[in-house]
Design an enzyme around this catalytic site. Structure first.
Site, PDB file in Angstrom:
ATOM      1  N   SER A 210      67.686 116.684 -21.688  1.00 39.14           N
ATOM      2  CA  SER A 210      67.686 115.693 -20.620  1.00 39.14           C
ATOM      3  C   SER A 210      68.874 115.946 -19.710  1.00 39.14           C
ATOM      4  O   SER A 210      69.872 116.548 -20.133  1.00 39.14           O
ATOM      5  CB  SER A 210      67.794 114.282 -21.213  1.00 39.14           C
TER       6      SER A 210
ATOM      7  N   TYR B 125      73.718 109.262 -26.535  1.00 39.05           N
ATOM      8  CA  TYR B 125      72.500 109.888 -26.035  1.00 39.05           C
ATOM      9  C   TYR B 125      72.813 111.267 -25.464  1.00 39.05           C
ATOM     10  O   TYR B 125      72.118 112.252 -25.762  1.00 39.05           O
ATOM     11  CB  TYR B 125      71.855 109.006 -24.968  1.00 39.05           C
TER      12      TYR B 125
END
Length: 320
Positions: free
Chosen positions: A163, A189
């Site tokens: 990501s 994350y």
């Protein structure tokens, strides 16, 4: 080593990437294949003739998706198998239950920006789910991937969904589980997404001679259930939705988000390629300060960090 580009871009859909490509006989595992980008990825692969296994935490949801795929593509080969990436026993059971070769594993499932949650081992949930679960799954399937390469004479492929969130944080190998530093959901994350990219680097280094390559993918911004841990106010504050809840400008549809995954998983344009990071259907350019959250940061492709993370992951998964 020249940068890989394709005729496709951020607006291309997964079906467009696979148009004219026959994947009959290809066996593909898609984690999180029942919803969001995973469902769009599975649909495109099934539409091109692949045999797809939806590896999902909620089998009932997987069966609903499988039913829709079979209705859309008569004769489609779709199977649902349970897999909870945060549960080592579930990952091991999936691996133990697998027979025969596999040609592609797409590590699509994940969680994002969760509150501080931990597995029974005390592992931080995002790192455990997004990275460790996939590490255990793919390393457990190494022999099946090698058999896939032997069967087809082409490299078996692993797709690790990273990501743009990897820009938020590198890997802290001295405190992977936030035992000493304060927990931050976005740093956690980001660390897990950097880990996904590093996995692709090291898997390719270790396994390319066996006919197995891995690449990392940033699918783009897509409004899916991945953002379920964000309040409307939080989503507004970081600019991913409008006041009415609709996606912000520049966001992709799930079908567009799946395009880079299927490109790396099945297109002849990237045959034999490994250890790279792709976005918008092309190999990403190096990140730069004038393009926030675009491109790939060097720490996500660092070979030394990749090797150390692999060894650390093996050690964690081997603990009782």
């Amino acid at each position: 080593m020249s940068r890989i580009t394709t005729p496709f871009d951020a607006t291309t859909t997964a079906a467009e990437v696979l148009r004219g490509i026959d994947l009959t006989g290809l066996r593909v595992i898609v984690t999180g294949g029942a919803a969001g980008i995973g469902a769009a990825t599975s649909a495109a692969l099934v539409g091109a003739g692949a045999s797809v296994v939806l590896a999902v935490r909620r089998p009932e949801q997987g069966e609903r998706t499988a039913g829709r795929l079979r209705a859309d593509v008569p004769g489609a080969s779709v199977e649902v198998r349970p897999l909870d990436l945060a549960d080592r026993a579930s990952v091991r059971a999936f691996v133990a239950g697998w027979t025969g070769p596999v040609d592609v594993v797409i590590g699509n499932a994940g969680v994002m920006a969760t509150p501080e949650l931990r597995t029974p081992e005390g592992w931080e949930l995002q790192f455990a789910t997004n990275h460790l679960g996939h590490h255990g799954l793919v390393t457990g399937l190494r022999d099946a991937l090698r058999a896939g390469a032997d069967r087809t004479g082409r490299a078996a492929r692993v797709v690790a969904l990273s990501s743009a969130g990897h820009h938020t944080a590198g890997i802290d190998l001295d405190d992977l589980m936030f035992e000493r530093r304060p927990y931050d959901p976005w740093v956690a994350y980001g660390q897990s997404k950097t880990a996904n990219a590093l996995f692709a680097v090291e898997a390719t280094r270790r396994w390319a001679a066996d006919g197995i390559v891995a690449n990392a993918v940033h699918p783009g911004g897509i409004l899916t259930d991945l953002s379920r841990h964000l309040s409307h106010e939080q989503a507004l504050a970081i600019g991913i939705v409008h006041e009415d809840g609709s996606p912000a400008e520049g966001f992709k549809t799930p079908e567009q988000g799946a395009a880079t995954s299927v490109l790396v998983a099945a297109s002849p344009l990237v045959e034999g390629v490994g250890g790279r990071y792709f976005e918008d259907c092309a190999e990403a350019l190096p990140a730069s300060d004038d393009r926030p959250l675009v491109g790939v940061r060097p720490e996500a492709l660092d070979p030394e960090s990749a090797e150390r993370l692999w060894d650390a992951s093996d050690a964690l998964l081997a603990t009782r």
